[in-house]
Design a protein around this motif. Sequence first.
Motif, short mmCIF file in Angstrom:
data_model
loop_
_atom_site.label_atom_id
_atom_site.label_comp_id
_atom_site.label_asym_id
_atom_site.label_seq_id
_atom_site.Cartn_x
_atom_site.Cartn_y
_atom_site.Cartn_z
N GLU A 30 1.50 -0.75 -0.41
CA GLU A 30 -0.26 -0.05 0.23
C GLU A 30 1.32 1.67 -0.19
O GLU A 30 1.69 1.97 0.80
CB GLU A 30 -1.32 -0.04 1.43
N PRO A 31 1.21 2.09 -1.36
CA PRO A 31 1.88 3.62 -1.50
C PRO A 31 1.35 4.48 0.12
O PRO A 31 2.38 4.68 0.69
CB PRO A 31 1.05 4.31 -2.11
N ARG A 32 0.95 4.89 0.72
CA ARG A 32 0.43 5.28 1.57
C ARG A 32 0.81 5.45 2.43
O ARG A 32 1.43 5.33 3.75
CB ARG A 32 -0.92 5.38 1.70
N ARG A 33 1.07 3.78 3.09
CA ARG A 33 2.17 2.74 4.31
C ARG A 33 3.33 3.57 4.05
O ARG A 33 4.32 3.48 4.92
CB ARG A 33 1.57 2.00 4.27
N VAL A 34 3.14 2.78 2.76
CA VAL A 34 5.60 3.50 2.31
C VAL A 34 5.65 4.77 2.43
O VAL A 34 6.56 4.66 3.34
CB VAL A 34 4.96 3.07 0.87
N ASP A 35 4.35 5.73 2.79
CA ASP A 35 4.82 7.09 2.87
C ASP A 35 5.19 7.60 3.78
O ASP A 35 5.67 7.61 4.22
CB ASP A 35 3.73 7.85 2.30
N ILE A 36 4.01 6.83 5.08
CA ILE A 36 4.07 6.85 6.43
C ILE A 36 5.58 6.50 7.32
O ILE A 36 6.13 6.91 7.65
CB ILE A 36 2.76 5.55 6.95
N LEU A 37 6.22 5.13 6.41
CA LEU A 37 7.13 4.24 6.37
C LEU A 37 8.41 5.41 6.39
O LEU A 37 9.34 5.49 7.23
CB LEU A 37 7.55 2.97 5.57
N LYS A 38 8.27 6.00 5.54
CA LYS A 38 9.52 7.04 4.83
C LYS A 38 9.16 8.38 6.14
O LYS A 38 10.48 9.27 6.78
CB LYS A 38 9.22 7.71 3.58
N ALA A 39 7.87 8.94 6.34
CA ALA A 39 8.30 9.86 6.74
C ALA A 39 8.19 9.56 8.53
O ALA A 39 9.25 10.11 8.94
CB ALA A 39 5.91 9.97 7.57
N ILE A 40 8.20 8.75 8.76
CA ILE A 40 9.01 8.55 10.12
C ILE A 40 9.73 7.98 10.30
O ILE A 40 11.16 7.89 10.87
CB ILE A 40 8.22 6.37 10.99
N GLY A 41 11.14 7.27 9.35
CA GLY A 41 11.90 7.28 8.96
C GLY A 41 13.02 8.21 8.54
O GLY A 41 14.46 8.15 8.72
N SER A 42 12.63 9.48 8.14
CA SER A 42 13.43 10.47 7.84
C SER A 42 13.62 11.13 8.93
O SER A 42 14.74 12.39 8.84
CB SER A 42 12.51 11.21 7.10
N LYS A 43 13.12 11.18 10.12
CA LYS A 43 13.89 11.77 11.69
C LYS A 43 14.25 9.87 12.09
O LYS A 43 14.20 9.07 12.49
CB LYS A 43 12.71 11.71 12.13
N ASP A 44 15.22 10.94 13.31
CA ASP A 44 15.86 9.99 14.21
C ASP A 44 15.41 10.00 15.50
O ASP A 44 15.59 9.04 16.09
CB ASP A 44 17.43 10.38 14.71
N THR A 45 14.48 10.30 15.88
CA THR A 45 13.48 10.07 16.92
C THR A 45 11.67 10.34 16.32
O THR A 45 11.73 10.59 15.15
CB THR A 45 13.41 11.72 17.82
N PRO A 46 11.44 9.28 17.60
CA PRO A 46 10.33 8.96 17.25
C PRO A 46 9.38 9.99 16.42
O PRO A 46 9.40 10.79 16.87
CB PRO A 46 10.22 7.93 18.82
N THR A 47 8.17 9.78 15.29
CA THR A 47 7.35 10.23 15.09
C THR A 47 5.76 10.74 15.70
O THR A 47 6.09 9.20 15.84
CB THR A 47 7.55 10.02 13.37
N PRO A 48 5.20 11.47 16.80
CA PRO A 48 3.84 11.19 16.89
C PRO A 48 3.00 11.27 15.91
O PRO A 48 3.22 11.50 14.81
CB PRO A 48 4.08 13.08 17.66
N CYS A 49 2.21 10.55 15.96
CA CYS A 49 1.08 9.86 15.28
C CYS A 49 0.46 12.06 14.83
O CYS A 49 0.22 11.58 13.21
CB CYS A 49 0.01 9.00 16.37
N ALA A 50 0.15 11.85 15.77
CA ALA A 50 -0.37 13.57 14.90
C ALA A 50 0.07 14.06 14.23
O ALA A 50 -0.11 14.59 12.92
CB ALA A 50 -0.45 15.04 16.33
N ALA A 51 1.93 14.39 14.00
CA ALA A 51 2.50 14.81 13.12
C ALA A 51 2.21 13.89 11.20
O ALA A 51 2.53 14.60 10.56
CB ALA A 51 3.59 14.45 13.22
N LEU A 52 1.75 12.79 11.57
CA LEU A 52 1.63 12.12 10.90
C LEU A 52 0.16 12.73 9.42
O LEU A 52 0.63 12.34 8.18
CB LEU A 52 1.54 10.65 10.82
N LEU A 53 -0.53 13.02 10.29
CA LEU A 53 -1.82 13.41 10.06
C LEU A 53 -2.19 14.81 9.22
O LEU A 53 -2.87 15.49 8.79
CB LEU A 53 -2.80 13.47 11.49
N GLU A 54 -0.61 16.04 9.85
CA GLU A 54 -0.37 16.80 9.29
C GLU A 54 -0.33 16.78 7.98
O GLU A 54 0.00 17.48 6.81
CB GLU A 54 0.26 17.67 10.33
N VAL A 55 0.40 15.51 7.51
CA VAL A 55 1.21 15.50 6.28
C VAL A 55 -0.33 14.21 5.63
O VAL A 55 0.11 14.63 4.27
CB VAL A 55 2.73 14.86 6.14
#
Lengths: 104, 104
Positions: A30-55
């Motif tokens: 699912e492309p959307r999940r790959v995008d989510i993984l990319k967003a999470i992986g782009s930072k060294d620190t854990p990503t808040p769920c809310a930050a994902l919803l903004e994108v």
Amino acid sequence: MAKNTKSVAAKTDPRLSERDFERIARALAEPRRVDILKAIGSKDTPTPCAALLEVQKVSPATMSHHLKELETACLIDVVRDGRCVNLSLRRDVLQAYLDRLAKI
Amino acid sequence: MAKNTKSVAAKTDPRLSERDFERIARALAEPRRVDILKAIGSKDTPTPCAALLEVQKVSPATMSHHLKELETACLIDVVRDGRCVNLSLRRDVLQAYLDRLAKI
DNA sequence: CACATAGTTCGATGGTTATCATAATATCGA
DNA sequence: TCGATATTATGATAACCATCGAACTATGTG
């Protein structure tokens, strides 16, 4: 949820069961999940769920669904901190999946 | 079918479009197709379709469907030889997909 | 040409899943 | 405790897809 998480070995050099392998493949389909993984992986620190919803332009319900899929596939770690949930990429699992595919 | 095949560059170092990338991910999400890829990739010589049918317990129609998916995803080359069809794994495309995933 | 062989296409069916609205749960601040 | 915020669970809907049987196409063989 802990049941499936346990099927992947410790953080270093995880051995993927056949079930893990299939789950990861489906999660990545699912492309959307790959995008989510990319967003999470782009930072060294854990990503808040809310930050994902903004994108990502999806409802919170849909985001929650995708995060559960990724967690079930052991591709992310999910840590609750009060009201918030923080996500981090399990690069070891992703790498194990790539290693497995490379053997084809 | 040739339309999509062309979207992947020449045999060496293929650049995957976003569409290619998603198609490959979906193709790999089905365990049966991964098994087919393994069978095709286990030999150095192209694999006859009939040989796949001897191993995989699916109808010819279903096999044909899966092979089309793999071809559309550029993961296999399909060559007709008389009545038979021979399949070969496009390792360059598979590798390009792995490289792309590794960048997450 | 008649028949068999190898795949493909079509249509139908059942199962999976992405999506959302709504309701529920949990936590924090006043 | 009350209300706001963050996420999850539930239920419904629509789209997608794996599978097969049957019909079809193309090719080889007698």
